[in-house]
Design a protein around this motif. Structure first.
Motif, PDB file in Angstrom:
ATOM      1  N   CYS A  11     -45.363 -27.668 -10.014  1.00 39.33           N
ATOM      2  CA  CYS A  11     -44.758 -29.458  -9.714  1.00 39.33           C
ATOM      3  C   CYS A  11     -43.482 -29.730  -8.959  1.00 39.33           C
ATOM      4  O   CYS A  11     -42.645 -29.460  -8.494  1.00 39.33           O
ATOM      5  N   THR A  55     -41.898 -29.683 -16.634  1.00 38.32           N
ATOM      6  CA  THR A  55     -42.782 -31.176 -15.539  1.00 38.32           C
ATOM      7  C   THR A  55     -41.175 -32.188 -16.384  1.00 38.32           C
ATOM      8  O   THR A  55     -41.269 -33.174 -16.066  1.00 38.32           O
ATOM      9  N   LEU A  59     -39.584 -33.805 -13.601  1.00 40.02           N
ATOM     10  CA  LEU A  59     -39.517 -36.053 -13.872  1.00 40.02           C
ATOM     11  C   LEU A  59     -38.086 -36.694 -13.762  1.00 40.02           C
ATOM     12  O   LEU A  59     -37.728 -36.956 -13.502  1.00 40.02           O
ATOM     13  N   ASP A  76     -47.144 -38.729 -13.064  1.00 38.69           N
ATOM     14  CA  ASP A  76     -46.003 -38.813 -12.768  1.00 38.69           C
ATOM     15  C   ASP A  76     -44.896 -39.636 -12.925  1.00 38.69           C
ATOM     16  O   ASP A  76     -43.854 -39.317 -13.962  1.00 38.69           O
ATOM     17  N   ARG A  80     -42.501 -40.011 -16.460  1.00 34.25           N
ATOM     18  CA  ARG A  80     -40.910 -40.274 -16.104  1.00 34.25           C
ATOM     19  C   ARG A  80     -40.664 -41.295 -17.351  1.00 34.25           C
ATOM     20  O   ARG A  80     -39.447 -41.236 -17.417  1.00 34.25           O
TER      21      ARG A  80
END
Length: 372
Positions: A11, A55, A59, A76, A80
Motif C-alpha cells: 500500500c 490497508t 488509509l 482509497d 477511507r
C-alpha cells in the motif's frame, strides 16, 4: 541478521513482510533519511488479516492534500470514507454494502475515470443485473458520491466529478394518515414501549428515528422545548427542529433514552409496531411514519397555519433556522402546534369505542343471565 521476504502486498510505500522461519507479519517501509528498513509487527499470522490491517493503517495515516483526480485512487477514497465515517454511522451496513459494490466494479480506477459517463452507465447496468430496485441503486450511488464529497470538503481531493443517478418513480408515501379511531385501536394493542413511541410521535410530529433515539438531555422541562437534533449530530436536509413540548408530554419526565424495551435501547420499533397493527386489524399501509402524516393533517384541521406546521415538521424555510434559536424566549413559538398535538395525544390514547361497546354488551348479557 534475519532476512525478510519480498514485497508480497503493498500500500503506497508500505508493504508486508515476514522474517524467515516466523509466521508473523510486519508492516514494512524504508526510511530514506536513516537509510534503514523499518518494521512494525501487525500482531497476526494470517495473510488476509495482515492485508486488512495494513490497508486500514495506510488509509488512516495517509492524508492526501488537494490530490488531483488522475492521481487519486477511487478505492482509497472509498475505504477511507468507510473507515473514518461510514463504519461509525447508524447506516453502517448500508455504507458497507455500497462501498463493496463500488470496489467490485471500479477496482483500481482513479477518480478521473468517473468522468466517463458511459462507464458510469455500465456501473448502473452492473447494479441492475443484481436485481436491485432503482431506489437501491441510487442509495449505492449515493454512498460513493458521499465518499467523494467528503474527501473534497476535507481538502483531500480536488473538485469531485459529476456522479449520475438513475431515474426512479416518485416515492410512495411512507405510511398513510390514520383516523383517531385507528390510532385508539393501535394504542390499545401496543406494548408499553410502543405506546411511549406513539404518544411522543403524535405529540411532536417528528420522524420515527428522532423519537427512537430521543434522550432526556434534549428536553428542557423548564422552557418546555425539545431539541430533536442532539448535540454532535450533523444536521441534514431532513431537519430536526427545536419544538415546543405539549402539555400531555410535559408530564412524562424521563431520564436517559425515552424508548426502552426491558431497560435497553431500542434499535427499531418495527417488530412491536407490526404486532400491534395486526392485533388492531389495521392494514399494512399503517406504518410508523403514518403518525407524522396524521399529526400534520391534524394540525391543519385544527387551525394551525401552514408556516407553523412547516416549522413543526422541520421543513426548510427561509428564516426557520434563525427563529429556532429563540424558542426558549418566545412563548408564542409553535404554541398553536403544541396545543393541537397535545389534544391529538389525548384523543389517541382514549379507550377505543369498539372495545368499550363490546365490554358493555358483555356486561349486559351477564346481567340478563338467570340467577343460579
Amino acid at each position: 541478521m534475519a532476512r525478510y521476504s519480498k514485497k508480497l502486498f503493498q500500500c503506497g510505500d508500505f508493504w508486508l513482510s515476514q522474517r524467515e522461519r516466523s509466521p508473523a507479519w510486519y508492516r514494512t517501509s524504508y526510511d530514506a533519511k536513516a537509510r534503514r528498513t523499518v518494521r512494525v509487527s501487525l500482531g497476526t499470522e494470517s495473510l488476509e488479516r495482515a492485508k486488512e490491517a495494513l490497508t486500514e493503517w495506510y488509509l488512516l495515516n495517509r492524508k492526501p492534500v488537494d490530490e488531483k483526480p488522475q492521481d487519486a485512487i477511487l478505492a482509497d477514497v472509498l475505504r477511507r470514507y468507510y473507515t473514518e465515517h461510514g463504519s461509525k454511522s447508524r447506516s453502517k451496513d448500508q455504507a458497507r454494502v455500497g462501498v463493496n459494490h463500488w470496489l467490485d466494479f471500479w477496482e483500481t480506477a482513479t477518480v478521473a475515470e468517473l468522468r466517463d459517463v458511459k462507464r458510469q452507465e455500465e456501473f448502473h447496468a452492473y447494479l441492475f443485473k443484481r436485481k436491485l430496485t432503482p431506489s437501491s441503486v441510487n442509495r449505492i450511488i449515493g454512498v460513493g458520491k458521499s465518499a467523494l464529497n467528503r474527501a473534497w470538503k476535507r481538502g483531500e481531493l480536488q473538485q469531485p466529478p459529476y456522479i449520475a443517478r438513475v431515474k426512479e418513480k416518485a416515492a410512495a408515501p411512507r405510511g398513510r394518515p390514520m383516523t383517531v379511531e385507528e390510532l385508539q385501536q393501535l394504542y390499545h394493542h401496543a406494548s408499553p414501549h410502543l405506546k411511549t413511541f406513539i404518544r411522543w410521535m403524535l405529540g411532536t410530529a417528528a420522524r420515527p428515528e428522532a423519537i427512537v433515539t430521543l434522550d432526556s438531555s434534549q428536553v428542557s422541562w423548564t422552557s418546555r422545548t425539545i431539541k430533536l437534533n442532539p448535540d454532535g449530530r450533523v444536521e441534514t436536509k431532513k431537519r430536526r427542529p427545536v419544538i415546543r413540548l405539549p402539555e400531555p408530554l410535559h408530564k412524562e419526565r424521563f431520564e436517559g433514552l425515552l424508548v426502552k424495551y426491558k431497560g435497553e435501547a431500542v434499535g427499531s420499533i418495527k417488530t412491536a409496531w407490526n404486532a400491534a397493527r395486526e392485533r388492531a386489524g389495521l392494514d399494512e399501509a399503517c406504518k410508523p411514519y403514518s403518525l407524522r402524516h396524521t399529526a400534520s393533517k391534524w394540525m391543519r384541521k385544527h387551525g394551525v397555519s401552514m408556516d407553523e406546521v412547516g416549522q413543526q415538521l422541520g421543513h426548510r424555510e427561509k428564516g426557520v433556522a434563525v427563529t429556532a434559536i429563540y424558542t426558549a424566549d418566545d412563548p408564542a413559538y409553535l404554541r398553536k402546534a403544541a396545543k393541537a398535538l397535545g389534544a391529538l395525544v389525548v384523543e389517541a390514547t382514549k379507550p377505543p369505542k369498539v372495545v368499550a361497546t363490546h365490554l358493555r354488551a358483555t356486561k349486559k348479557k351477564v346481567a340478563e343471565l338467570p340467577a343460579p
